[in-house]
Enzyme design. Structure first.
Site, PDB file in Angstrom:
ATOM      1  N   HIS A  55      21.529   1.616  30.858  1.00 42.80           N
ATOM      2  CA  HIS A  55      22.345   2.838  30.927  1.00 42.80           C
ATOM      3  C   HIS A  55      23.636   2.632  30.166  1.00 42.80           C
ATOM      4  O   HIS A  55      24.252   1.586  30.307  1.00 42.80           O
ATOM      5  CB  HIS A  55      22.659   3.169  32.390  1.00 42.80           C
ATOM      6  CG  HIS A  55      23.556   4.362  32.530  1.00 42.80           C
ATOM      7  ND1 HIS A  55      23.075   5.653  32.424  1.00 42.80           N
ATOM      8  CD2 HIS A  55      24.896   4.457  32.714  1.00 42.80           C
ATOM      9  CE1 HIS A  55      24.094   6.491  32.562  1.00 42.80           C
ATOM     10  NE2 HIS A  55      25.206   5.789  32.740  1.00 42.80           N
ATOM     11  N   GLY A  61       0.801  -1.230   0.000  1.00 41.12           N
ATOM     12  CA  GLY A  61       0.000   0.000   0.000  1.00 41.12           C
ATOM     13  C   GLY A  61       0.832   1.277   0.000  1.00 41.12           C
ATOM     14  O   GLY A  61       2.007   1.284  -0.382  1.00 41.12           O
ATOM     15  N   ALA A 103      -0.077   3.699   9.875  1.00 40.08           N
ATOM     16  CA  ALA A 103       0.083   2.280   9.524  1.00 40.08           C
ATOM     17  C   ALA A 103       0.006   1.387  10.756  1.00 40.08           C
ATOM     18  O   ALA A 103      -0.557   0.291  10.713  1.00 40.08           O
ATOM     19  CB  ALA A 103       1.410   2.086   8.803  1.00 40.08           C
ATOM     20  N   ARG A 153      -5.173  13.661   4.102  1.00 45.87           N
ATOM     21  CA  ARG A 153      -5.609  12.552   3.267  1.00 45.87           C
ATOM     22  C   ARG A 153      -7.063  12.221   3.593  1.00 45.87           C
ATOM     23  O   ARG A 153      -7.535  12.529   4.689  1.00 45.87           O
ATOM     24  CB  ARG A 153      -4.720  11.314   3.504  1.00 45.87           C
ATOM     25  CG  ARG A 153      -3.254  11.572   3.199  1.00 45.87           C
ATOM     26  CD  ARG A 153      -2.415  10.315   3.385  1.00 45.87           C
ATOM     27  NE  ARG A 153      -2.816   9.250   2.486  1.00 45.87           N
ATOM     28  CZ  ARG A 153      -2.370   9.100   1.242  1.00 45.87           C
ATOM     29  NH1 ARG A 153      -1.491   9.947   0.753  1.00 45.87           N
ATOM     30  NH2 ARG A 153      -2.790   8.106   0.492  1.00 45.87           N
ATOM     31  N   ILE A 177      -2.012  18.598   2.471  1.00 44.24           N
ATOM     32  CA  ILE A 177      -3.017  19.176   3.372  1.00 44.24           C
ATOM     33  C   ILE A 177      -3.922  18.102   3.969  1.00 44.24           C
ATOM     34  O   ILE A 177      -5.008  18.395   4.446  1.00 44.24           O
ATOM     35  CB  ILE A 177      -3.855  20.267   2.677  1.00 44.24           C
ATOM     36  CG1 ILE A 177      -4.621  19.680   1.490  1.00 44.24           C
ATOM     37  CG2 ILE A 177      -3.000  21.432   2.230  1.00 44.24           C
ATOM     38  CD1 ILE A 177      -5.813  20.520   1.115  1.00 44.24           C
ATOM     39  N   CYS A 180       1.900   3.016   2.565  1.00 43.60           N
ATOM     40  CA  CYS A 180       2.962   2.984   3.574  1.00 43.60           C
ATOM     41  C   CYS A 180       4.275   2.503   2.979  1.00 43.60           C
ATOM     42  O   CYS A 180       5.299   3.173   3.078  1.00 43.60           O
ATOM     43  CB  CYS A 180       2.531   2.068   4.719  1.00 43.60           C
ATOM     44  SG  CYS A 180       3.889   1.555   5.772  1.00 43.60           S
TER      45      CYS A 180
END
Ligand code: NAI
Length: 455
Positions: free
Chosen positions: A441, A39, A316, A269, A267, A41
């Site tokens: 850490h 698609g 997504a 979807r 602007i 993505c």
């Protein structure tokens, strides 16, 4: 007529994952995809833009290597190479999606899918030349860029002067100047890339802030970081016309016009619900989006919708989860969609990531909160790695239950850390319990732990 337990219309993140999950759950699904698996993505969105932005980041490091004791001379970025690499990455991942579906024995119909009706056995769907039957349907047809009826936009698109997020990812030359209409996620990511590689970028945004729903202080910090990279912002400015080589907009002090070599139209979807035959079976659509409940069911029994098509959260990762919820509901497994802890990320440099409530949304919902904020400089690894980084982490606690309800970060690695905060919010962990967790850490993620102790 071939018959399936589930026919999935659309092979993007929602559709392909639903195919996989349905097969894993013992159903016999089929996927219909008219373009390429993966698609928007994978082919023209999340993944391509990340290849662009990673090259920009490396280039940026090379340009400023002296900050880290690295001398680089003649650093240059080859945009055409970046586009070719993007195509290679996309090809590899699309093939991967195909291979996964094949491994799960999910057939893929490479055609446009349209619902034609309902019989006693299920729903009939036209997949190109073939008619197939699905006992259940999952609509995952995605979304498309909004092209507003602003004078000149249509002509600009036809001439190649105005681009949407699809075309800009295949632009082979670097435009001398780029005007971005819409300072949302797409606009900012592309502005960040093109400004880094040498375009003069201006962003025209209707609202008085960039990145829409992003936490206000984060949004302001991102704007400053982008401005420092040379991006010009015109906020509170609505684009009213596009000329042959210019963009006109209304500013508080009157009308303005800026010249551009190219324009990116970003602007927003909208759900791609037209031409799916939804009306043939009476699926309820509101403002173009398919209406769904918490199980992703539509108003028609046996018909589900997941991903951008329902217009709820056009991301997504939301689509993935919605697809799983839909399949789980089909097979009688208890599950439901929750939207309160969906992280959002903007992959600019610096990155921005947030999850849950902001102070504003908490106030709107009447949630009493305590807020803590620390500069990223409290994380040793951040200081070691980022010269003059100005990021911060902001945490929001619900004082009624002593739970974390929001986390907003600007700074490197924000995209990779935010999942941890999402997990804390989703599982409603008490602040005292989170404080007991051991963070590795030195990592930048320690900033979350540090900030917790300020609550
Ligand atoms: P968006 O909704 O994020 O931003 C659109 C912006 O355009 C808004 O700020 C709006 O105020 C402005 N606007 C609207 N009309 C205008 C006008 N006439 N003049 C000036 N400004 C105007 O939409 P965008 O950036 O197109 O992205 C679309 C979708 O794609 C979003 O839902 C987003 O979540 C998704 N996406 C997500 C990404 C990520 O997660 N990193 C990356 C790219 C897209």
């Amino acid at each position: 007529m071939q018959s399936f337990d589930l026919v999935i219309i659309g092979g993007g993140p929602a559709g392909y994952l639903a195919g996989e999950r349905a097969a894993q759950a013992g159903l016999k699904p089929a996927v219909i995809e008219k373009r390429a698996l993966g698609g928007v993505c994978l082919n023209e969105g999340c993944i391509p833009s990340k290849t662009f932005l990673n090259s920009a980041k490396i280039y940026d490091y090379a340009l400023h290597g002296d900050k880290y004791g690295v001398t680089t001379t003649g650093a240059a970025i080859d945009h055409n190479f970046v586009v070719r690499r993007k195509n290679k990455v996309v090809k590899k991942l699309v093939a991967g999606v195909g291979a996964k579906l094949k491994a799960h024995e999910v057939p893929v119909f490479k055609a446009e899918g349209g619902i034609t009706g309902k019989t006693a056995e299920g729903f009939t769907v036209q997949a190109g030349e073939e008619t197939i039957l699905g006992k259940k349907l999952l609509i995952c047809a995605g979304s498309e860029a909004i092209v507003p009826p602003i004078p000149g936009v249509k002509e600009g698109i036809e001439s190649g002067f105005v681009l949407t997020s699809r075309e800009i990812l295949d632009l082979t030359e670097v435009p001398e100047s780029l005007v971005v209409v819409g300072g949302g996620v797409i606009g900012l990511e592309m502005a960040s890339y093109f400004a880094t590689i040498g375009s003069k970028v201006s962003v025209v945004e209707m609202l008085d802030k960039i990145a829409g729903p992003t936490e206000n202080e984060v949004s302001a910090a991102l704007q400053k970081a982008c401005a420092d990279k040379g991006i010009t912002f015109h906020l509170g400015c609505k684009v009213t016309a596009v000329g042959a080589d210019s963009v006109s907009f209304e500013a508080a002090d009157g009308k303005q016009e800026i010249k551009a070599a190219k324009v990116l139209l970003s602007i927003g979807r909208r759900a791609a619900s037209a031409n799916l035959g939804l009306e043939a079976i009476g699926v309820l659509v509101e403002r173009g989006a398919v209406v769904t409940d918490q199980h992703m069911q539509t108003n028609v029994a046996g018909v589900y919708a997941a991903g951008d098509i329902n217009g709820k959260s056009m991301l997504a990762h939301t689509a993935y989860r919605e697809a799983e919820v839909a399949v789980n509901h089909m097979v009688g497994k208890r599950d439901q969609m929750r939207y309160n802890a969906i992280p959002s990320v903007i992959y600019t440099n610096p990155e921005v990531a947030g999850v849950g409530e902001t102070e504003q949304t908490a106030a709107e919902k009447g949630i009493p909160v305590k807020v803590a904020k620390l500069p990223m400089a409290y994380a040793g690894r951040y200081v070691a790695e980022v010269e003059r980084g100005e990021g911060f982490c902001k945490l929001i606690m619900d004082t009624r239950y002593n739970t974390l309800v929001g986390c907003h970060i600007i700074g490197s690695y924000a995209s990779e850390m935010i999942f941890g905060a999402g997990l804390m919010i989703e599982t409603e962990m008490k602040i005292d319990n989170i404080k007991e967790l051991v963070f590795p850490h030195p990592t930048v993620s320690e900033i979350i732990r540090e900030t917790l102790f300020e609550l």
